[in-house]
Design a protein around this motif. Structure first.
Motif, PDB file in Angstrom:
ATOM      1  N   HIS A 146       0.836  -1.214   0.000  1.00  0.00           N
ATOM      2  CA  HIS A 146       0.000   0.000   0.000  1.00  0.00           C
ATOM      3  C   HIS A 146       0.866   1.258   0.000  1.00  0.00           C
ATOM      4  CE1 HIS A 146      -3.176  -2.801   1.296  1.00  0.00           C
ATOM      5  NE2 HIS A 146      -3.952  -1.954   0.644  1.00  0.00           N
ATOM      6  N   ASN A 147       0.474   2.222  -0.814  1.00  0.00           N
ATOM      7  CA  ASN A 147       1.277   3.439  -0.928  1.00  0.00           C
ATOM      8  C   ASN A 147       0.478   4.689  -0.562  1.00  0.00           C
ATOM      9  OD1 ASN A 147      -0.208   4.333  -3.207  1.00  0.00           O
ATOM     10  ND2 ASN A 147       1.053   3.098  -4.570  1.00  0.00           N
ATOM     11  N   LEU A 148       1.123   5.841  -0.709  1.00  0.00           N
ATOM     12  CA  LEU A 148       0.498   7.116  -0.306  1.00  0.00           C
ATOM     13  C   LEU A 148      -0.797   7.380  -1.080  1.00  0.00           C
ATOM     14  CD1 LEU A 148       1.027   9.743   1.431  1.00  0.00           C
ATOM     15  CD2 LEU A 148       2.032  10.695  -0.607  1.00  0.00           C
ATOM     16  N   ASP A 149      -0.781   7.102  -2.375  1.00  0.00           N
ATOM     17  CA  ASP A 149      -1.983   7.351  -3.190  1.00  0.00           C
ATOM     18  C   ASP A 149      -3.155   6.489  -2.716  1.00  0.00           C
ATOM     19  OD1 ASP A 149       0.448   8.019  -4.862  1.00  0.00           O
ATOM     20  OD2 ASP A 149      -1.130   8.840  -6.133  1.00  0.00           O
ATOM     21  N   ASP A 150      -2.872   5.200  -2.439  1.00  0.00           N
ATOM     22  CA  ASP A 150      -3.940   4.307  -1.951  1.00  0.00           C
ATOM     23  C   ASP A 150      -4.537   4.859  -0.666  1.00  0.00           C
ATOM     24  OD1 ASP A 150      -3.188   2.423  -3.916  1.00  0.00           O
ATOM     25  OD2 ASP A 150      -1.716   1.513  -2.576  1.00  0.00           O
ATOM     26  N   GLU A 151      -3.636   5.284   0.220  1.00  0.00           N
ATOM     27  CA  GLU A 151      -4.078   5.727   1.542  1.00  0.00           C
ATOM     28  C   GLU A 151      -4.930   6.995   1.444  1.00  0.00           C
ATOM     29  OE1 GLU A 151      -3.428   3.774   3.987  1.00  0.00           O
ATOM     30  OE2 GLU A 151      -3.471   4.896   5.857  1.00  0.00           O
ATOM     31  N   VAL A 152      -4.467   7.954   0.633  1.00  0.00           N
ATOM     32  CA  VAL A 152      -5.207   9.212   0.499  1.00  0.00           C
ATOM     33  C   VAL A 152      -6.603   8.942  -0.084  1.00  0.00           C
ATOM     34  CG1 VAL A 152      -5.285  11.370  -0.829  1.00  0.00           C
ATOM     35  CG2 VAL A 152      -3.197  10.715   0.343  1.00  0.00           C
ATOM     36  N   GLU A 153      -6.651   8.086  -1.094  1.00  0.00           N
ATOM     37  CA  GLU A 153      -7.957   7.791  -1.710  1.00  0.00           C
ATOM     38  C   GLU A 153      -8.904   7.160  -0.690  1.00  0.00           C
ATOM     39  OE1 GLU A 153      -7.008   5.319  -5.056  1.00  0.00           O
ATOM     40  OE2 GLU A 153      -5.823   6.919  -5.972  1.00  0.00           O
ATOM     41  N   THR A 154      -8.411   6.178   0.059  1.00  0.00           N
ATOM     42  CA  THR A 154      -9.276   5.501   1.028  1.00  0.00           C
ATOM     43  C   THR A 154      -9.737   6.469   2.112  1.00  0.00           C
ATOM     44  OG1 THR A 154      -8.029   3.489   0.612  1.00  0.00           O
ATOM     45  CG2 THR A 154      -9.439   3.469   2.543  1.00  0.00           C
ATOM     46  N   LEU A 155      -8.810   7.294   2.559  1.00  0.00           N
ATOM     47  CA  LEU A 155      -9.126   8.273   3.593  1.00  0.00           C
ATOM     48  C   LEU A 155     -10.218   9.238   3.113  1.00  0.00           C
ATOM     49  CD1 LEU A 155      -8.322   9.583   6.288  1.00  0.00           C
ATOM     50  CD2 LEU A 155      -6.496  10.770   5.082  1.00  0.00           C
ATOM     51  N   MET A 156     -10.043   9.765   1.893  1.00  0.00           N
ATOM     52  CA  MET A 156     -11.023  10.711   1.337  1.00  0.00           C
ATOM     53  C   MET A 156     -12.370  10.031   1.132  1.00  0.00           C
ATOM     54  SD  MET A 156      -9.451  13.710   0.482  1.00  0.00           S
ATOM     55  CE  MET A 156     -10.145  14.374  -1.003  1.00  0.00           C
ATOM     56  N   MET A 157     -12.331   8.792   0.644  1.00  0.00           N
ATOM     57  CA  MET A 157     -13.594   8.070   0.420  1.00  0.00           C
ATOM     58  C   MET A 157     -14.341   7.875   1.733  1.00  0.00           C
ATOM     59  SD  MET A 157     -12.202   5.266  -2.266  1.00  0.00           S
ATOM     60  CE  MET A 157     -13.545   4.110  -2.153  1.00  0.00           C
ATOM     61  N   ASN A 158     -13.622   7.504   2.779  1.00  0.00           N
ATOM     62  CA  ASN A 158     -14.273   7.289   4.077  1.00  0.00           C
ATOM     63  C   ASN A 158     -14.904   8.576   4.592  1.00  0.00           C
ATOM     64  OD1 ASN A 158     -13.470   4.649   4.014  1.00  0.00           O
ATOM     65  ND2 ASN A 158     -11.757   4.885   5.416  1.00  0.00           N
ATOM     66  N   ILE A 159     -14.188   9.689   4.409  1.00  0.00           N
ATOM     67  CA  ILE A 159     -14.717  10.979   4.889  1.00  0.00           C
ATOM     68  C   ILE A 159     -15.940  11.371   4.049  1.00  0.00           C
ATOM     69  CG2 ILE A 159     -14.222  13.457   5.123  1.00  0.00           C
ATOM     70  CD1 ILE A 159     -11.272  12.614   5.711  1.00  0.00           C
ATOM     71  N   MET A 160     -15.797  11.270   2.724  1.00  0.00           N
ATOM     72  CA  MET A 160     -16.891  11.708   1.847  1.00  0.00           C
ATOM     73  C   MET A 160     -18.139  10.849   1.984  1.00  0.00           C
ATOM     74  SD  MET A 160     -14.928  12.661  -1.599  1.00  0.00           S
ATOM     75  CE  MET A 160     -13.862  14.049  -1.735  1.00  0.00           C
TER      76      MET A 160
END
Ligand code: SF4
Ligand code: ZN
Length: 281
Positions: free
Chosen positions: A138-152
């Motif tokens: 898992h990399n930075l891009d994966d993490e940012v996407e998952t984080l944003m999806m969870n928030i949104m």
């Protein structure tokens, strides 16, 4: 772009700063044949840790065949012990069969079904093989996407399992997961992997789905054009908030064991066994 050496120092820095590896750890690296897990495997070995590799042959046509060949070749070259787990042996069929059968009854995405099954197999096999940590790519891009999806989607509690290492579940049957490439972007890893000449496919999985994730990815790229540090800022801020989120959203009570398979589970029956029940309906 960072040099190959700088990239390696960055990964080593993450491992040290976040205490991803303890003395005596046996790390099983979950390989897919892609650039991320191959890079994580290579670097953990290079840094001198006790690593073995494993790959689940999902039997997704030629894509799986090519990935499996690449991982076998790479592990042979590097002198790394590889464990191959076949969907056919574990489940009697391919992931595609399981997925299409479940999807004829429930509206689940490809990656949701595949992810649940892979995590279940990964934990069970890691334990059987005596591993004390499972490393993923898992990399930075994966993490940012998952984080944003969870928030949104209004699910900030889902983010408690994010971070460079799992920290919510503490149970003898649960093998902690670590992400050595946590602060590395997709572009940095691609450049490193190409620079090192790793035998990997750069094509995405043909079954990857998730319209929402793709939209979030576009949004993040758009924001990145205005501020190149946006991904790192998001993740660094998230790391500050993570202990608060874990305190607020961690499930109360101890972890249970699935009444069907005996694996660690939040509910009486784990997600994998829920899916298997749908499969048999
Ligand atoms: Fe499975 Fe989705 Fe990953 Fe493909 S992209 S291997 S379907 S989780
Ligand atoms: Zn189960």
């Amino acid at each position: 772009m960072a040099s190959l050496k700088e990239f390696e120092s960055k990964v080593q820095g993450t491992i040290k700063e976040y205490g991803l590896v303890d003395k005596g750890d046996k790390i099983l690296v979950a390989c897919s044949g892609g650039k991320d897990s191959t890079t994580a495997l290579y670097l953990l070995k290079k840094f001198g840790y006790n690593v073995e590799a494993f790959i689940i042959d999902l039997i997704i046509g030629n894509w799986s065949k090519a990935n499996l060949e690449n991982v076998k070749k790479f592990c042979k070259e590097q002198g790394i012990k590889l464990h191959v787990i076949s969907m056919r042996e574990e489940f009697g069929c391919s992931i595609c069969y399981i997925r299409s059968n479940i999807q004829s009854k429930r509206n689940f995405t490809n990656c949701m079904i595949c992810g649940v099954i892979k995590r279940w197999v990964m934990n069970q096999k890691a334990r059987e093989l005596g591993a004390t940590k499972v490393a993923t790519g898992h990399n930075l891009d994966d993490e940012v996407e998952t984080l944003m999806m969870n928030i949104m989607k209004g699910n900030p509690g889902l983010s408690i399992t994010l971070g460079p290492k799992t920290g919510v579940i503490r149970d003898k049957k649960f093998i902690p997961r670590i992400k050595p490439l946590y602060f590395c972007t997709n572009d940095e890893i691609r450049e490193y992997s190409k620079g090192m000449g790793f035998p990997v496919l750069y094509k995405p999985c043909p079954c990857a789905t998730g319209a929402f994730r793709i939209e979030v990815r576009k949004l993040v790229s758009e924001m990145e054009r205005q501020d190149k540090d946006v991904k790192m800022n998001l993740v660094k801020n998230f790391m500050v908030m993570l202990p608060i989120l874990r305190k607020a959203y961690s499930p109360k009570g101890s972890l249970k064991y699935c009444s069907v398979c005996g694996e660690p589970s939040r509910n009486d029956v784990c997600k994998r066994c829920d899916l298997m029940k749908v499969l048999k309906e």
